[in-house]
Motif scaffolding. Structure first.
Motif, mmCIF file in Angstrom:
data_model
loop_
_atom_site.group_PDB
_atom_site.id
_atom_site.type_symbol
_atom_site.label_atom_id
_atom_site.label_comp_id
_atom_site.label_asym_id
_atom_site.label_seq_id
_atom_site.Cartn_x
_atom_site.Cartn_y
_atom_site.Cartn_z
ATOM 1 N N ASP A 15 -16.497 44.192 -26.553
ATOM 2 C CA ASP A 15 -15.555 45.310 -26.658
ATOM 3 C C ASP A 15 -14.255 45.048 -25.892
ATOM 4 O O ASP A 15 -14.241 44.430 -24.818
ATOM 5 N N SER A 16 -13.170 45.530 -26.510
ATOM 6 C CA SER A 16 -11.827 45.173 -26.036
ATOM 7 C C SER A 16 -11.037 46.350 -25.496
ATOM 8 O O SER A 16 -9.845 46.237 -25.248
ATOM 9 N N ASN A 17 -11.690 47.513 -25.314
ATOM 10 C CA ASN A 17 -11.056 48.717 -24.809
ATOM 11 C C ASN A 17 -10.119 49.372 -25.833
ATOM 12 O O ASN A 17 -10.093 48.992 -26.987
ATOM 13 N N VAL A 18 -9.322 50.327 -25.376
ATOM 14 C CA VAL A 18 -8.696 51.287 -26.286
ATOM 15 C C VAL A 18 -7.317 50.891 -26.813
ATOM 16 O O VAL A 18 -6.917 51.337 -27.889
ATOM 17 N N THR A 19 -6.581 50.064 -26.088
ATOM 18 C CA THR A 19 -5.227 49.671 -26.492
ATOM 19 C C THR A 19 -4.963 48.238 -26.066
ATOM 20 O O THR A 19 -5.685 47.686 -25.222
ATOM 21 N N PRO A 20 -3.910 47.613 -26.612
ATOM 22 C CA PRO A 20 -3.527 46.281 -26.110
ATOM 23 C C PRO A 20 -3.234 46.301 -24.612
ATOM 24 O O PRO A 20 -3.554 45.342 -23.901
ATOM 25 N N GLN A 21 -2.655 47.389 -24.116
ATOM 26 C CA GLN A 21 -2.378 47.503 -22.688
ATOM 27 C C GLN A 21 -3.670 47.458 -21.878
ATOM 28 O O GLN A 21 -3.766 46.754 -20.867
ATOM 29 N N ALA A 22 -4.672 48.213 -22.321
ATOM 30 C CA ALA A 22 -5.959 48.210 -21.627
ATOM 31 C C ALA A 22 -6.615 46.838 -21.711
ATOM 32 O O ALA A 22 -7.219 46.358 -20.742
ATOM 33 N N ALA A 23 -6.497 46.189 -22.873
ATOM 34 C CA ALA A 23 -7.093 44.863 -23.049
ATOM 35 C C ALA A 23 -6.424 43.832 -22.150
ATOM 36 O O ALA A 23 -7.082 42.906 -21.659
ATOM 37 N N GLU A 24 -5.121 43.969 -21.937
ATOM 38 C CA GLU A 24 -4.449 43.056 -21.008
ATOM 39 C C GLU A 24 -5.010 43.213 -19.601
ATOM 40 O O GLU A 24 -5.204 42.225 -18.878
ATOM 41 N N GLY A 25 -5.295 44.458 -19.198
ATOM 42 C CA GLY A 25 -5.943 44.672 -17.911
ATOM 43 C C GLY A 25 -7.335 44.076 -17.880
ATOM 44 O O GLY A 25 -7.768 43.513 -16.870
ATOM 45 N N LEU A 26 -8.042 44.180 -19.009
ATOM 46 C CA LEU A 26 -9.371 43.584 -19.124
ATOM 47 C C LEU A 26 -9.306 42.076 -18.964
ATOM 48 O O LEU A 26 -10.086 41.472 -18.206
ATOM 49 N N LEU A 27 -8.365 41.455 -19.660
ATOM 50 C CA LEU A 27 -8.219 39.997 -19.579
ATOM 51 C C LEU A 27 -7.835 39.560 -18.173
ATOM 52 O O LEU A 27 -8.313 38.534 -17.669
ATOM 53 N N ASN A 28 -6.989 40.326 -17.521
ATOM 54 C CA ASN A 28 -6.585 40.006 -16.152
ATOM 55 C C ASN A 28 -7.775 40.104 -15.199
ATOM 56 O O ASN A 28 -7.939 39.268 -14.300
ATOM 57 N N THR A 29 -8.620 41.106 -15.430
ATOM 58 C CA THR A 29 -9.808 41.259 -14.590
ATOM 59 C C THR A 29 -10.780 40.107 -14.812
ATOM 60 O O THR A 29 -11.362 39.572 -13.858
ATOM 61 N N ILE A 30 -10.935 39.708 -16.072
ATOM 62 C CA ILE A 30 -11.824 38.582 -16.372
ATOM 63 C C ILE A 30 -11.304 37.308 -15.705
ATOM 64 O O ILE A 30 -12.085 36.492 -15.182
ATOM 65 N N ALA A 31 -9.998 37.128 -15.682
ATOM 66 C CA ALA A 31 -9.408 35.945 -15.051
ATOM 67 C C ALA A 31 -9.721 35.889 -13.557
ATOM 68 O O ALA A 31 -9.748 34.805 -12.959
ATOM 69 N N GLY A 32 -9.948 37.053 -12.956
ATOM 70 C CA GLY A 32 -10.334 37.089 -11.551
ATOM 71 C C GLY A 32 -11.809 36.786 -11.337
ATOM 72 O O GLY A 32 -12.232 36.516 -10.208
ATOM 73 N N ILE A 33 -12.589 36.831 -12.406
ATOM 74 C CA ILE A 33 -14.016 36.515 -12.332
ATOM 75 C C ILE A 33 -14.252 35.027 -12.564
ATOM 76 O O ILE A 33 -15.038 34.388 -11.858
ATOM 77 N N THR A 34 -13.561 34.468 -13.564
ATOM 78 C CA THR A 34 -13.780 33.073 -13.951
ATOM 79 C C THR A 34 -12.541 32.514 -14.637
ATOM 80 O O THR A 34 -11.780 33.254 -15.265
ATOM 81 N N SER A 35 -12.361 31.219 -14.515
ATOM 82 C CA SER A 35 -11.262 30.538 -15.205
ATOM 83 C C SER A 35 -11.710 29.957 -16.545
ATOM 84 O O SER A 35 -10.912 29.344 -17.257
ATOM 85 N N LYS A 36 -12.982 30.136 -16.890
ATOM 86 C CA LYS A 36 -13.494 29.593 -18.153
ATOM 87 C C LYS A 36 -12.862 30.331 -19.336
ATOM 88 O O LYS A 36 -12.580 31.529 -19.254
ATOM 89 N N PRO A 37 -12.667 29.636 -20.446
ATOM 90 C CA PRO A 37 -12.020 30.269 -21.607
ATOM 91 C C PRO A 37 -12.942 31.237 -22.322
ATOM 92 O O PRO A 37 -14.169 31.056 -22.348
ATOM 93 N N ILE A 38 -12.339 32.257 -22.916
ATOM 94 C CA ILE A 38 -13.094 33.189 -23.744
ATOM 95 C C ILE A 38 -13.238 32.588 -25.135
ATOM 96 O O ILE A 38 -12.258 32.193 -25.762
#
Length: 368
Positions: free
Chosen positions: A79-102
């Protein structure tokens, strides 16, 4: 009919379509590394080594949860959340968890609060979903979907109400209330603007019944066990960890029913019970382990269906039925459940009209 729908939905602003209330949290695994701190957009909870449950932190309207599965060489996101803006926050949070590619993004279903962040994911990410989800998101009129349009109108109406309340607070010298409303209006305005930037982005890989991803040593099962919340709900099961991400097919109480197959939902949840999971990670609300909630929600849906069908048979209009349906008998089972789509909880007669209208529409379509 529309005005009552908006009134009943009004409390849902910036919350959910699945409407699950927080329940029992799951604890990080013993000897697991310290959990990521999260960001101002997403909190991060560790469900198992390499399995992260992301939920709204407040800086951006997210509206739904996401599951992040870190494997040896890549990452799978649900799931990618509700808007592109929210998804950008999601991607930024994932980047803080791991540097591995999605490598994969899985859509649990097509609803805007779970799939309208799809476009923000990098081009190389394969988007996976049910064939029905692709059909709805690939349609030329995908952004004219009634649920999406209703909620957009709702948010705009709420912004106008907030502006009026803000003026009243300023006029009375209530600075604290005015400041709080200013902050809420800023968040809501940003959300409305973000919704206007959505480009419906459908899955490029589809399944009908099941699909299994083998990512290193991790097995990830995608299962469609029947219609319920929508016509194409997919649950994601991690058999080694016994974690089941359910989207809005199963939350801790009644979910949104405006696009549902309410009578089929009960049987679909029976099939969910056959999966040997230990932790349910829902699309809204917090993870829980209490399997008895499934039985309780099933009884709610069955009762609502039977009650509504009987009223329709007696010639009661959908609007009148929505005002009269009384689900308070479920107070003992679901009394702790708080749904923004049921402003009176389940203590009072009345249910949000979209649910009753959907049942009436299904019966009309079937000629019953």
């Amino acid at each position: 009919m529309k005005s009552l729908l908006h009134i009943a939905l009004a409390a849902a602003c910036l919350v959910t379509l699945g409407c699950g209330a927080p329940t029992e949290d799951t604890a990080p695994a013993v000897d697991a590394p310290p959990p990521p701190e999260g960001t101002d957009t997403h909190n991060v909870d560790v469900l198992a080594p390499g399995v992260y449950f992301l939920h709204e932190a407040g800086a951006v309207t997210v509206m739904s949860n996401a599951l992040v599965i870190e494997n040896e060489d890549d990452v799978v996101v649900v799931d990618s959340n509700v808007t592109p803006q929210a998804a950008e926050g999601l991607l930024n949070t994932i980047a803080g968890i791991t540097s591995k590619p999605i490598s994969y993004l899985i859509n649990s279903h097509y609803h805007f609060d779970h799939a309208h962040g799809n476009q923000a994911f990098p081009p190389g990410v394969l988007i996976v979903g049910h064939e029905y989800t692709r059909e709805r998101l690939a349609a030329e009129d995908a952004l004219d979907d009634a649920t999406f349009v209703d909620f957009k109108q709702l948010f705009r109406g709420n912004l106008e109400t907030m502006a009026s309340d803000h003026a009243t607070a300023e006029g009375s010298g209530d600075g604290a209330t005015a400041l709080a409303l200013t902050q809420q209006m800023t968040l809501l305005q940003a959300h409305i603007e973000a919704m206007d930037t959505v480009v419906a982005t459908p899955p490029t890989v589809t399944l009908e019944d099941r699909l299994t991803l083998h990512r290193g040593s991790r097995e990830i099962q995608l299962l469609h066990v029947g219609r319920g919340h929508t016509g194409g709900d997919v649950v994601v099961y991690l058999p080694a960890e016994k974690i089941l991400f359910t989207g809005d097919l199963l939350v801790a109480g009644p979910s949104y029913m405006g696009d549902a197959f309410v009578d089929e939902w009960v049987e679909t949840l029976d099939r969910i019970k056959e999966i040997p999971f230990e932790t349910i990670a829902p699309g809204h609300g917090m993870p829980f382990t209490d399997r008895s909630l499934i039985d309780k929600v099933q009884k709610y849906y069955a009762d609502l269906w039977d009650t509504t069908v009987a009223m329709r048979a007696d010639g009661v209009s959908a609007l009148e039925a929505a005002l009269r349906v009384d689900m308070s008998a479920h107070q003992g089972d679901l009394g702790q459940f708080a749904s923004p789509l049921l402003p009176g909880g389940i203590l009072e007669p009345g249910i949000y009209p979209a649910a009753v209208m959907r049942i009436y529409d299904l019966l009309d379509e079937r000629g019953e």
